[in-house]
Design an enzyme around this catalytic site. Structure first.
Site, short mmCIF file in Angstrom:
data_model
loop_
_atom_site.label_atom_id
_atom_site.label_comp_id
_atom_site.label_asym_id
_atom_site.label_seq_id
_atom_site.Cartn_x
_atom_site.Cartn_y
_atom_site.Cartn_z
N VAL A 1 0.85 -1.19 0.00
CA VAL A 1 0.00 0.00 0.00
C VAL A 1 0.89 1.24 0.00
O VAL A 1 1.79 1.38 0.83
CB VAL A 1 -0.93 0.00 1.22
N THR B 1 2.43 -2.14 4.37
CA THR B 1 2.67 -0.73 4.08
C THR B 1 3.92 -0.59 3.22
O THR B 1 4.81 -1.44 3.25
CB THR B 1 2.90 0.08 5.36
N ASP B 2 3.99 0.48 2.47
CA ASP B 2 5.27 0.88 1.90
C ASP B 2 6.14 1.36 3.06
O ASP B 2 5.69 1.45 4.21
CB ASP B 2 5.07 1.98 0.86
N ALA B 3 7.41 1.66 2.78
CA ALA B 3 8.36 1.99 3.84
C ALA B 3 7.83 3.12 4.72
O ALA B 3 7.40 4.17 4.23
CB ALA B 3 9.70 2.38 3.22
#
Length: 581
Positions: free
Chosen positions: A236, A283-285
């Site tokens: 995401v 999640t993305d970073a």
């Protein structure tokens, strides 16, 4: 709750029993730990052991090293874990995303430039085979974003196309390839990057499409991947989508619109509800400004899971983030039901990959002799074929081609690259690859010395500056050289919202004054939109990568020995008339 018998898990009763029994056996701390994926930058074995055992983390990502070093690292990770780990890599273009000596095959842009999906499938295949040999079991790819905006730096060469069907076809082909090694995949970046030019590493991204426009583009991509049942996870993005927020919440104010990583509306109502996705969300970073600026960290950490993400990518401060997640559970941001749902999906993915069985058998790390597949001759041949099929002639309006050593022996070669800070103030190593390939092909090569090159050799005094800006005699230049090759090796994200071609100094000698004097060939080795800065180019090629295989193939194509097989999209002309002439 999660249906582990349905797509994308397809678990047996035995696997489901392991998930349920494991979940029941876990303490609260163990459940909280499973939500986190660490990023191992330090490469400290004792610290990694502590993270895995004391914080009970669910997964790992790492910084690249050689195949052997990554293998031993991943073996150590799994030996430390009571519950087997998801070990992820970023293989987007081949095995080079899993280890430093892995095989680069093709970027997504190169795959999209070919006339079929074979290159995308081969890229997935090599990615999976080389990554799995290292003990990796999860790949953060394919990138299924759509490059609507040519100015977008995040996905310029990481997206297959600006065409929705091309993105769908190549994404599915990449997954078919990686399936041959049975890695799980996380397609990215929901709800879709590429509409605007801003970089979500630096600012919250926004997908500004209307609901109808999104449904007909990104929505079709996600539906296709979900309905195939082959995508275990979506990554995401820190990307807001105002149209869908307002559809579900008509009274929402602008200040209440959040990135998808923190938006229950986009994750629960749209992705899980309308699109029916049953798999894992990561999640993305979490150090990216698109997330960090949305709310305080103490709220971000538990709110991402509460919103619908199942795993949280990367710690900031380990004790602090773990504590934030625990506090979020205790104060009701993260409910017990949502926590168990997330952990069930995490364990479900581990069961689908057979990790519990492999751990019990002692086979969770593959035999070390399997490392011989990394960079093997067969994969090198795949990479060469990818270059042959993808390299694209965008324009040759003066019909300067073919150009070859027998007719244009004396070549002046300019390499434009990112400023030296990107490479530790050392000379661009790609320059030596270009020199070697051109001389091997038969050219007499004179390499241009930019201000950066001269400064590294002589310092930054007045003489260096003068040498960098004084062109000298035009007639003498024409008498010495038969052709100019200008290679552009410029790319990047997470530092600037717009990455453009940058000359080494004001009024630099590499600025294309020479295009009207000597036949000149411009070759883009990364980004595809460089014509915005060199519209005067009469011959321009997109080659997509700065590898020796690509450069060698470019030279053969320029000489007329190979056909240009790649095709370009209209975006390469950047919406201008002068880039076409």
């Amino acid at each position: 709750m999660v249906n582990l018998k349905e797509r994308p898990f397809y678990l047996s009763d035995e696997d489901i029993s392991w998930v349920q029994d494991t979940l029941k056996s876990m303490s609260l701390e163990e459940k909280i730990g499973q939500l986190f994926i660490m990023l191992d930058r330090k490469k400290d074995r004792e610290e990694a052991r502590k993270l895995i055992q004391d914080y009970h983390i669910g997964g790992c990502r790492y910084e690249n090293e050689s195949a052997e070093a990554i293998y031993e690292q991943n073996k150590h990770y799994q030996e430390c874990a009571r519950i087997p780990l998801l070990i992820a890599c970023n293989c987007e273009s081949g095995g080079n995303g899993a280890c430093s000596n892995g095989t680069y095959v093709a970027s997504a842009a190169a795959c999209g430039a070919t006339s079929d999906t074979e290159t995308a499938e081969n890229t997935g295949y090599v990615s999976g085979v080389e990554a799995s040999a290292l003990g990796v079991n999860w790949n953060f790819s394919p990138i299924c974003d759509i490059k609507f905006n040519w100015r977008n730096t995040v996905i310029n060469t990481r997206a297959y196309s600006s065409d929705t069907d091309t993105v769908i076809d190549n994404s599915l082909a990449f997954i078919r390839g990686i399936r041959k090694s049975k890695l799980a995949v996380a397609a990215k970046h929901f709800p879709g990057d590429g509409v605007e030019e801003l970089d979500q590493h630096l600012v919250m991204g926004t997908n500004n499409l209307s609901c109808e426009e999104w449904d007909n583009s990104f929505g079709r991509v996600y539906r296709s991947l979900i309905e195939e049942g082959e995508v275990e996870a979506f990554m995401v993005g820190h990307i807001a989508m105002p149209a869908y927020e307002r559809k579900y919440n008509p009274d929402i104010t602008d200040s209440e619109i959040l990135p998808a990583t923190l938006s229950p509306t986009l994750l629960k109502n749209l992705l899980r509800g309308e699109l029916g996705f049953n798999g894992l969300l990561v999640t993305d970073a979490s150090h990216m400004a698109g997330m960090t600026c949305a709310m305080p960290r103490r709220l971000q950490v538990p709110s991402a899971i509460a919103a619908g993400c199942d795993m949280f990518l990367f710690f900031n401060d380990i004790d602090e983030d773990f504590g934030y997640m625990m506090d979020g559970y205790r104060n009701g941001i993260l409910t017990e039901e949502r926590l168990d749902e997330a952990v069930t999906r995490i364990l479900g993915l581990k069961a689908k990959l057979g990790l519990p069985r492999k751990q019990a058998e002692g086979t969770i790390t593959p035999p070390k002799e399997g490392l011989n597949v990394v960079g093997c001759p067969a994969h090198v041949e795949i990479a060469k074929e990818a270059a042959r099929k993808s390299i694209t002639l965008v324009k040759d309006v003066k019909h300067q081609l073919p150009i070859k050593p027998s007719t244009h022996k004396r070549a002046y070669v300019i390499v434009i690259s990112n400023p030296p800070i990107f490479r530790g103030n050392k000379e661009d190593p790609v320059k030596e690859v270009i020199r070697r390939e051109m001389e091997s092909y038969g050219y007499d090569v004179t390499m241009h010395e930019s201000y950066y090159d001269l400064a590294l050799k002589n310092g930054t005094g007045k003489d260096t500056l003068l040498k960098s800006v004084l062109i000298g005699s035009v007639e003498e230049f024409k008498s010495k050289y038969d052709v100019v090759f200008t290679f552009i090796n410029v790319s990047g994200y997470a530092q600037a919202n717009n990455v453009r071609l940058e000359w080494s100094v004001k009024h630099s000698t590499e600025i294309p004054w020479y295009v009207q004097e000597v036949p000149t060939v411009f070759i883009g080795l990364n980004y595809t939109n460089h014509l915005i800065d060199i519209p005067m180019a009469k011959t321009f090629i997109n080659a997509y990568a700065p590898t020796e295989h690509v450069i060698a193939s470019v030279l053969r194509k320029v000489a007329g020995e190979e056909e240009f097989l790649g095709h370009y999209e209209e975006q390469v002309f950047c919406g201008r008339w002068d880039t076409r002439v």
